[in-house]
Design a protein around this motif. Structure first.
Motif, short mmCIF file in Angstrom:
data_model
loop_
_atom_site.label_atom_id
_atom_site.label_comp_id
_atom_site.label_asym_id
_atom_site.label_seq_id
_atom_site.Cartn_x
_atom_site.Cartn_y
_atom_site.Cartn_z
N THR A 9 3.58 16.34 2.40
CA THR A 9 2.65 16.81 4.15
C THR A 9 2.88 16.09 5.16
O THR A 9 2.20 17.32 6.29
CB THR A 9 1.47 15.41 3.67
OG1 THR A 9 1.13 15.66 2.00
CG2 THR A 9 0.54 15.16 5.09
N GLN A 10 3.64 15.27 5.32
CA GLN A 10 5.10 15.14 6.24
C GLN A 10 5.62 16.47 6.76
O GLN A 10 5.35 16.76 7.78
CB GLN A 10 6.13 14.50 5.89
CG GLN A 10 6.68 13.42 7.17
CD GLN A 10 5.79 12.78 7.89
OE1 GLN A 10 4.78 12.33 7.07
NE2 GLN A 10 5.77 12.39 8.92
N GLN A 11 6.16 17.18 6.09
CA GLN A 11 6.98 18.63 6.96
C GLN A 11 5.43 19.59 6.65
O GLN A 11 5.51 20.60 7.91
CB GLN A 11 7.61 19.34 4.99
CG GLN A 11 8.34 20.64 5.97
CD GLN A 11 9.20 20.81 4.87
OE1 GLN A 11 8.47 21.87 4.12
NE2 GLN A 11 10.14 20.84 5.49
N ILE A 37 -6.32 18.16 15.80
CA ILE A 37 -7.11 17.19 15.45
C ILE A 37 -6.95 16.54 14.18
O ILE A 37 -6.79 17.62 13.43
CB ILE A 37 -8.73 17.30 15.69
CG1 ILE A 37 -8.99 17.60 17.12
CG2 ILE A 37 -9.44 16.32 15.53
CD1 ILE A 37 -10.87 18.07 16.91
N TYR A 38 -5.92 15.89 13.96
CA TYR A 38 -5.61 14.87 13.02
C TYR A 38 -6.45 13.77 11.88
O TYR A 38 -6.50 13.15 12.63
CB TYR A 38 -4.06 14.24 12.58
CG TYR A 38 -3.79 13.40 11.53
CD1 TYR A 38 -2.85 15.03 10.97
CD2 TYR A 38 -4.17 12.61 11.70
CE1 TYR A 38 -2.79 13.57 9.43
CE2 TYR A 38 -3.47 12.05 10.03
CZ TYR A 38 -2.57 12.54 9.47
OH TYR A 38 -2.55 11.58 8.37
N VAL A 39 -7.10 14.80 10.67
CA VAL A 39 -8.54 13.22 10.52
C VAL A 39 -7.62 13.35 8.84
O VAL A 39 -6.97 14.60 8.60
CB VAL A 39 -9.38 13.95 10.67
CG1 VAL A 39 -10.03 14.17 12.08
CG2 VAL A 39 -9.86 15.77 10.39
N PRO A 77 0.33 -1.39 0.03
CA PRO A 77 -0.07 -0.29 -0.09
C PRO A 77 0.90 1.26 -0.32
O PRO A 77 1.81 1.09 0.58
CB PRO A 77 -0.67 -0.22 0.98
CG PRO A 77 -0.52 -1.49 1.84
CD PRO A 77 0.45 -2.18 1.07
N GLY A 78 0.09 2.59 -0.10
CA GLY A 78 1.32 3.63 0.05
C GLY A 78 1.45 3.79 -2.09
O GLY A 78 3.24 4.53 -1.53
N ILE A 79 1.46 3.19 -2.33
CA ILE A 79 2.93 2.58 -3.50
C ILE A 79 2.52 3.10 -5.01
O ILE A 79 1.76 2.30 -5.61
CB ILE A 79 3.70 1.68 -3.54
CG1 ILE A 79 4.20 2.06 -2.17
CG2 ILE A 79 5.45 2.29 -4.55
CD1 ILE A 79 5.88 2.64 -1.94
C1 LIG Z 1 -2.41 9.54 5.57
C2 LIG Z 1 -0.87 9.97 4.00
N1 LIG Z 1 -0.45 11.21 3.84
C3 LIG Z 1 0.23 11.44 3.72
C4 LIG Z 1 1.10 10.59 2.51
C5 LIG Z 1 2.05 11.78 1.26
O1 LIG Z 1 2.47 12.60 1.75
P1 LIG Z 1 4.43 13.36 1.51
O2 LIG Z 1 3.48 14.43 0.73
O3 LIG Z 1 4.34 13.75 2.73
O4 LIG Z 1 4.20 11.87 0.96
C6 LIG Z 1 0.57 9.57 2.60
C7 LIG Z 1 1.56 8.68 1.65
O5 LIG Z 1 1.64 7.66 1.66
C8 LIG Z 1 -0.69 9.01 3.01
O6 LIG Z 1 -0.48 7.72 3.04
#
Ligand SMILES: Cc1ncc(COP(=O)(O)O)c(C=O)c1O
Length: 498
Positions: free
Chosen positions: A203-205, A266-268, A136-138
């Motif tokens: 998004t992480q940042q 609150i993170y959603v 997942p996520g790729i």
């Molecule tokens: C819930 C969620 N948010 C954000 C991201 C990705 O964010 P980024 O922009 O840091 O790659 C992912 C990537 O798998 C995700 O699953």
């Protein structure tokens, strides 16, 4: 024996630091684990028994146990209780463990890293991070129009003037911020001016920036349970106290008990909860905004994969319903373009725009202006929309193929039988399994066939009732999904004995 130790530790901590009771118990239990009084794999007494022995309220005990579960010290097993995790480090004889040590990543010597570093270096998921069919996520980066991208990059590097090589303090390249704002206004019903867009490295940042600027060390953040590990780690890194709130089929569901831990944040993931795929219903959205208002909390909306909507009605952003200016909306180019591009965007409520730009500049030294310029042109010339259209078509076929392969697994019509959630959108779906299934063992068995799925229980923070597999269909080509789908389905059927 254990209760005597806990009582002694708690009284010492109470006298020393005036900590609240649940925090005293948390520290005492952690000390018991680090000193080997509670060994790896050992079962913890039930919360009821602990409450009785220590003369504490059950809520106090549950709060301490939940926090230790969130941090990876404890794991719950359905129907059999709570156990000490295998990877909790021991204090070396003669050299006591540091106060507050956390389970380190395998191979990381305890003591070299800070307490926070050890928690951050601990792997969140139960399976290896191998990229194979169904990880997942790729996404599939082979479809990315590389030649065109290269041409645009070259053009913008040729046109670059010295200012473009400097750090940037304006929240990002203006035409890119305009392009993002236009897209969000039309496709995600976000209310914004381009000025409110801050370009980040993803998004992480964006999450980290919000955590740093909106909350102080020790403040509480409500996170969905199960949760996106990237967000959990960002909050751990910024010293926030995680309070997991369960998710059901309508999204996050805070109860009055949760309000006893008032949130600052609150993170959603309301459009496609990660990882269950639940879509937050309209009543829940209004409820969440009202709850945030009552607590004076900020809402972080992570809209990570709404570009890929395959069925069901379109879903607008939570931000679009916010009349209070308390939602921070975040998105990323990781899923539509490629993650190594490292470009995302954060929409900041107007009164805080200047503060965010200033702090982003000071903390992160943002730059990469020629790349941002190339991306702006990529969007303005319609290439982004075409790439998205092609990707939607590709992933839509893969999703359909996976759903077909999983159909035989769903034959069981028992209410607790297997079902699929979250397949309407994104690049993964969730196969929900009966709560008696050991989904970690099942994911390991599936891995032996060269496939990677993630156990749903591995994303759970405090709850122990969820079982399932998180299955991605973004990475592998259609032919691979057609070949591997039945292997996956067979492994599940064998486990279920059907
Ligand atoms: C819930 C969620 N948010 C954000 C991201 C990705 O964010 P980024 O922009 O840091 O790659 C992912 C990537 O798998 C995700 O699953």
């Amino acid at each position: 024996m254990l209760s005597e130790f806990l009582l002694a530790e708690m009284s010492r901590l109470g006298a020393q630091d005036a900590l609240p009771l649940h925090r005293q118990l948390y520290e005492a239990l952690r000390r018991a684990m680090l000193d080997g009084k509670l060994g790896a794999g050992e079962r913890l007494p039930s919360s009821r028994d602990l409450a009785q022995d220590l003369k504490l309220s059950r809520n106090t005990v549950v709060a301490a146990i939940n926090q230790l579960s969130v941090e990876g010290y404890l794991a719950s097993r359905v129907g059999s209780g709570t156990y000490v995790n295998d990877n909790v480090p021991r204090a070396t004889p003669g050299r006591p463990a540091r106060q507050g040590s956390n389970p380190p990543a395998s191979g990381v010597p305890a003591g070299r890293l800070s307490v926070r570093g050890q928690a951050l270096a601990t792997r969140f998921c139960a399976t290896e991070l191998e990229v194979q069919p169904f990880t997942p996520g790729i996404a599939d980066f082979s479809a990315f129009p590389l030649t065109l991208w290269q041409r645009l990059q070259n053009k913008h590097w040729r046109m670059t003037y010295p200012d473009m090589l400097d750090y940037n303090d304006s929240g990002g390249y203006a035409p890119l911020r305009r392009a993002v704002a236009d897209y969000l206004r039309v496709f995600r019903s976000v209310h914004l001016d381009a000025d409110q867009v801050v370009i980040t490295s993803g998004t992480q940042q964006s999450i980290e920036l919000c955590a740093r600027l909106l909350a102080d060390h020790g403040d509480t953040v409500w996170v969905e349970d199960p949760a996106y590990w990237g967000a959990v780690k960002a909050f751990m890194a910024t010293g926030l106290k995680l309070h997991p709130v369960p998710v059901d089929e309508q999204g996050i569901q805070p109860s009055t008990a949760d309000s006893a831990q008032p949130p600052r944040l609150i993170y959603v993931t309301p459009s496609h909860q990660y990882p269950t795929g639940a879509v937050m219903s309209l009543p829940r959205r209004h409820q969440l905004l009202a709850t945030a208002r009552v607590h004076g909390a900020w809402v972080l909306e992570d809209d990570y994969d709404s570009e890929y909507r395959f069925s069901g009605p379109p879903i607008s952003s939570l931000e679009g319903l916010d009349t209070d200016g308390r939602v921070f909306y975040m998105g990323t180019f990781s899923k539509v373009l490629y993650p190594g591009l490292k470009i995302g965007y954060l929409v900041v409520p107007k009164p805080l725009v200047a503060a965010f730009k200033q702090a982003h500049y000071d903390l992160n030294r943002p730059g990469q202006m020629p790349v941002q310029a190339a991306l702006a042109e990529f969007i303005e010339m319609g290439h982004f929309t075409s790439a998205l259209r092609r990707a939607r078509q590709n992933y839509g076929e893969r999703r359909q193929c996976l759903l077909e392969a999983l159909k035989p697994v769903l034959r069981d019509q028992h209410p607790d039988g297997p079902s699929i959630s979250g397949a309407e959108q994104g690049l993964h779906l969730c196969l929900r399994l009966p709560s008696s299934v050991d989904d970690r063992a099942l994911a390991q068995r599936i891995a032996q066939q060269g496939l990677t799925v993630r156990p749903l229980s591995a994303y759970c923070l405090a709850r122990s009732d969820l079982r399932g597999l998180v299955i991605g269909y973004g990475y592998a080509p259609l032919a691979e999904i057609a070949r591997c789908g039945p292997l996956l389905a067979n492994a599940v059927r064998q486990t279920l004995g059907s």
